[in-house]
Design an enzyme around this catalytic site. Structure first.
Site, PDB file in Angstrom:
ATOM      1  N   ARG B  54       0.843  -1.139   0.396  1.00 52.08           N
ATOM      2  CA  ARG B  54       0.354   0.009  -0.170  1.00 52.08           C
ATOM      3  C   ARG B  54       1.326   0.942   0.193  1.00 52.08           C
ATOM      4  O   ARG B  54       1.976   1.320   0.354  1.00 52.08           O
ATOM      5  CB  ARG B  54      -0.882  -0.045   0.998  1.00 52.08           C
ATOM      6  CG  ARG B  54      -0.520  -0.635   2.416  1.00 52.08           C
ATOM      7  CD  ARG B  54       0.579  -0.008   3.329  1.00 52.08           C
ATOM      8  NE  ARG B  54       0.185   1.143   3.351  1.00 52.08           N
ATOM      9  CZ  ARG B  54       1.342   1.686   3.721  1.00 52.08           C
ATOM     10  NH1 ARG B  54       2.308   1.868   3.778  1.00 52.08           N
ATOM     11  NH2 ARG B  54       0.814   3.353   3.889  1.00 52.08           N
ATOM     12  N   ALA B  56       1.091   5.060  -2.584  1.00 54.90           N
ATOM     13  CA  ALA B  56       0.946   5.505  -3.639  1.00 54.90           C
ATOM     14  C   ALA B  56       2.163   5.066  -4.187  1.00 54.90           C
ATOM     15  O   ALA B  56       1.968   4.653  -5.604  1.00 54.90           O
ATOM     16  CB  ALA B  56       0.279   6.775  -3.878  1.00 54.90           C
ATOM     17  N   ARG B  95      -7.553   0.034  -7.305  1.00 61.84           N
ATOM     18  CA  ARG B  95      -7.683   1.302  -6.315  1.00 61.84           C
ATOM     19  C   ARG B  95      -7.477   2.443  -7.474  1.00 61.84           C
ATOM     20  O   ARG B  95      -6.822   3.410  -7.882  1.00 61.84           O
ATOM     21  CB  ARG B  95      -5.820   1.495  -6.149  1.00 61.84           C
ATOM     22  CG  ARG B  95      -5.650   0.539  -5.033  1.00 61.84           C
ATOM     23  CD  ARG B  95      -6.620   0.142  -3.737  1.00 61.84           C
ATOM     24  NE  ARG B  95      -6.633   1.043  -2.692  1.00 61.84           N
ATOM     25  CZ  ARG B  95      -6.307   1.380  -1.502  1.00 61.84           C
ATOM     26  NH1 ARG B  95      -4.970   0.578  -1.628  1.00 61.84           N
ATOM     27  NH2 ARG B  95      -6.299   2.809  -1.100  1.00 61.84           N
ATOM     28  N   ASP B 249      -2.228  10.781  -1.971  1.00 62.28           N
ATOM     29  CA  ASP B 249      -2.547  10.341  -2.994  1.00 62.28           C
ATOM     30  C   ASP B 249      -2.805  10.812  -4.716  1.00 62.28           C
ATOM     31  O   ASP B 249      -2.858   9.811  -5.265  1.00 62.28           O
ATOM     32  CB  ASP B 249      -3.555   8.878  -2.742  1.00 62.28           C
ATOM     33  CG  ASP B 249      -2.998   8.356  -1.555  1.00 62.28           C
ATOM     34  OD1 ASP B 249      -3.639   8.825  -0.401  1.00 62.28           O
ATOM     35  OD2 ASP B 249      -2.983   6.794  -1.451  1.00 62.28           O
ATOM     36  N   LYS B 260      -5.479   9.763   2.954  1.00 57.56           N
ATOM     37  CA  LYS B 260      -5.537   9.496   3.591  1.00 57.56           C
ATOM     38  C   LYS B 260      -7.517  10.065   4.572  1.00 57.56           C
ATOM     39  O   LYS B 260      -7.107  11.095   5.243  1.00 57.56           O
ATOM     40  CB  LYS B 260      -5.109   8.567   5.111  1.00 57.56           C
ATOM     41  CG  LYS B 260      -5.649   8.248   5.677  1.00 57.56           C
ATOM     42  CD  LYS B 260      -6.064   6.797   4.666  1.00 57.56           C
ATOM     43  CE  LYS B 260      -5.382   5.912   4.099  1.00 57.56           C
ATOM     44  NZ  LYS B 260      -5.731   4.512   3.227  1.00 57.56           N
TER      45      LYS B 260
END
Lengths: 369, 369
Positions: B54, B56, B95, B249, B260
């Protein structure tokens, strides 16, 4: 309010033995519904300290019953005044932020001033503790009545589509004796068939939102959605929240509010998104002696283990899991201060007022010196 | 960076078998240190989906290696173009919020355009994936170099007493290939013996702060304190935070940042307390095609079980506990948008710029159309 099909208060006297105070063990909810007996001042202290009972009004009531239990410990050799004032000091020391605790304990102590005989002390203390319970219940009813108008107005504007309310922590009936502060308007709206939906912040570290608010709303038929504490800002940006209502552990005469840690962040987001932000509180939680929340309110620090560990339910029992490396250093602040400038209004038993010294003074002139 | 006494990247090619991509299993950290082998496009997809990898930049690199693995699946009957573009679409779909993933996958796909033979496809794809890793590492190094100046300036002002940095989630070396984005300036400051202390948000629901940021800071000797996501506002009011640095991100050309969930709340608090709020990001996470974060960025909703359950360590193994009533309805938003107006600046590999279209354009003119 209801649990299953039965009505409960969050604290009451045992029907068959008046030397026992009974409380719902809020540490075990929502996983187990258990009632705990408190038989001594120490039992009360421990129940407050370990959060078997929590929430400003309930803590106050428990403290008041604590003095009642102290009167039962008196025997022929007791120095009565010393015994009682020790008990009062001991109980008040348990949670420094909540003003209700010292208020309630002192309320009972004041009534005992002129009593000498231990039997009349006991009767007076019990009456005073029960009086506090009735007062708090009536306060919640009145807060409900006033807060309902806010929800009704939004519902009308939204032409009957559900009013979305965000709340943080648990200022529900479990935190009070009955009805709750934040939840009283919600329960009343639901009773009047006004569609409501509650966004429930989980409220780390102790997850009172996830554990208690969800539970009591569910048991009383209110639709809700559990979210992380991180989510409220996003929901406000997306216009999925119509009003924020939170409780207060202590309010200054100028309208600053000490409430569960994280409240301030939600107030900022509400302000940024022009969403009304209300604090629902009985005036017993207003500290009329202080005017600067940031300077005058002690923010208690609690056990870091509450941060490094999360308690929940797995495989038939309540378990705690560590969520970080073993040697992690953590800090655990219990409350934060929301400055009055971010608060749209205070919903009190006397009505709704703006969070300013002027408006609070107008509503509670008899409390101001 | 270091785990124990050894240096690691968060993704690499197996030394003895180049058909295996190796990653640190971030689902198991900090409780177990395990390395996972990825042998197929599907392995990569699953590793991204279940958050074995996980962050970016790491997701981007994993996606790039995914295309490399796809070239190894080619046999004489494969329709090569169809096979590769299916793999690319499949990986990107995993994602939707992170722009690096599509950027990295498309970067590799572009290089493959003119290759026809499967052996040269494989070599080109591998070279491209490794190039992305080197680029990301170099980006982090440069972000560190630029961000360090901010920390140095605060340290100077504070006459050497520790610089208190708040961060949210994990934008550390684990989220990148090495160094990290947010953590690069911190590691560099530590190397230069500038005293720093990091407040680590636990970052519910998946607790990347509690699990990963604490872990990597601890392994690399950086002092830190874990706090709940609710605490940052209080700490800022108490002037216990000198600077906030978070990752991103996806960043719009106008400086809005998707990061987040909960980042927006910290930005509001920093703004309210006049504390500098920076986003550290490689320019690969800037989406130069979009200008309105609120309208143009899809916020992914993840499994509500991540909210209703918390995963941690107890009695020798990783366990999950339910933190709410069994029938609880929950919602799980992965990200929120921090509007540019709340951001003091962006720390990129090219330098620090304000979060405005004008300043971003000045720094990245070659990316603007």
């Amino acid at each position: 309010m209801k649990i299953g099909n039965q009505n409960y208060q969050s604290i009451w006297i045992d029907e068959s033995d008046p030397a026992i105070i009974r409380v719902i063990d809020q540490q075990k909810l929502p996983f187990f519904f258990e009632i705990k007996n408190l038989r001594s001042v120490e039992d009360v202290f421990n129940a407050i300290a370990d959060m078997t009972v929590r929430g400003a009004p309930l803590i106050g009531a428990a403290g008041a019953f604590g003095i009642y239990l102290a009167t039962l410990e008196i025997n022929s050799r007791t120095n009565i005044r010393e015994h009682l004032s020790n008990a009062a000091r001991y109980l008040i020391s348990c949670r420094p932020t909540a003003v209700n605790l010292s208020w309630a304990v002192n309320f009972v102590m004041e009534k005992l001033k002129n009593e000498q005989r231990s039997t009349s002390l006991t009767k007076t203390a019990l009456d005073a503790a029960l009086e506090i319970c009735e007062m708090e219940k009536e306060n919640c009813r009145q807060i409900g009545r006033h807060g309902l108008k806010l929800i009704e107005a939004i519902s009308k504007k939204k032409k009957g589509s559900p009013v979305n309310i965000l709340t943080h922590c648990n200022a529900g009936w479990l935190a009070c004796i009955d009805y709750g502060t934040v939840t009283a308007p919600i329960y009343l709206a639901h009773e009047k068939k006004i569609p409501v939906h509650v966004w429930v912040d989980e409220t780390r570290p102790r997850n009172q939102g996830a554990k208690l608010t969800t539970y009591e709303l569910g048991q009383n038929g209110i639709p809700y959605t559990l979210i992380t504490d991180n989510s409220g800002g996003h929901l406000m940006q997306q216009k999925q929240i119509d009003i924020v209502i939170v409780g207060s552990d202590r309010t200054t005469r100028t309208g600053d509010v000490a409430n569960k840690i994280g409240t301030y962040l939600k107030a900022l987001a509400a302000f940024d998104n022009k969403i009304p932000f209300y604090c629902a509180l009985p005036s017993s939680s207003i500290d009329f002696n202080i005017s600067n929340g940031m300077k005058d309110i002690i923010i208690e620090e609690r056990d870091p283990d509450e941060v490094t560990n999360v308690t929940g339910f797995a495989e038939g029992k309540i378990r705690s899991v560590r969520i970080c490396p073993e040697d992690t250093i953590a800090a655990n602040y219990g409350f934060d201060i929301t400055p009055a400038r971010l608060i749209t209004g205070l919903i009190t038993e006397k009505g709704i007022c703006r969070a300013t010294e002027k408006d609070i003074k107008e509503m509670f002139s008899y409390k101001f010196n």
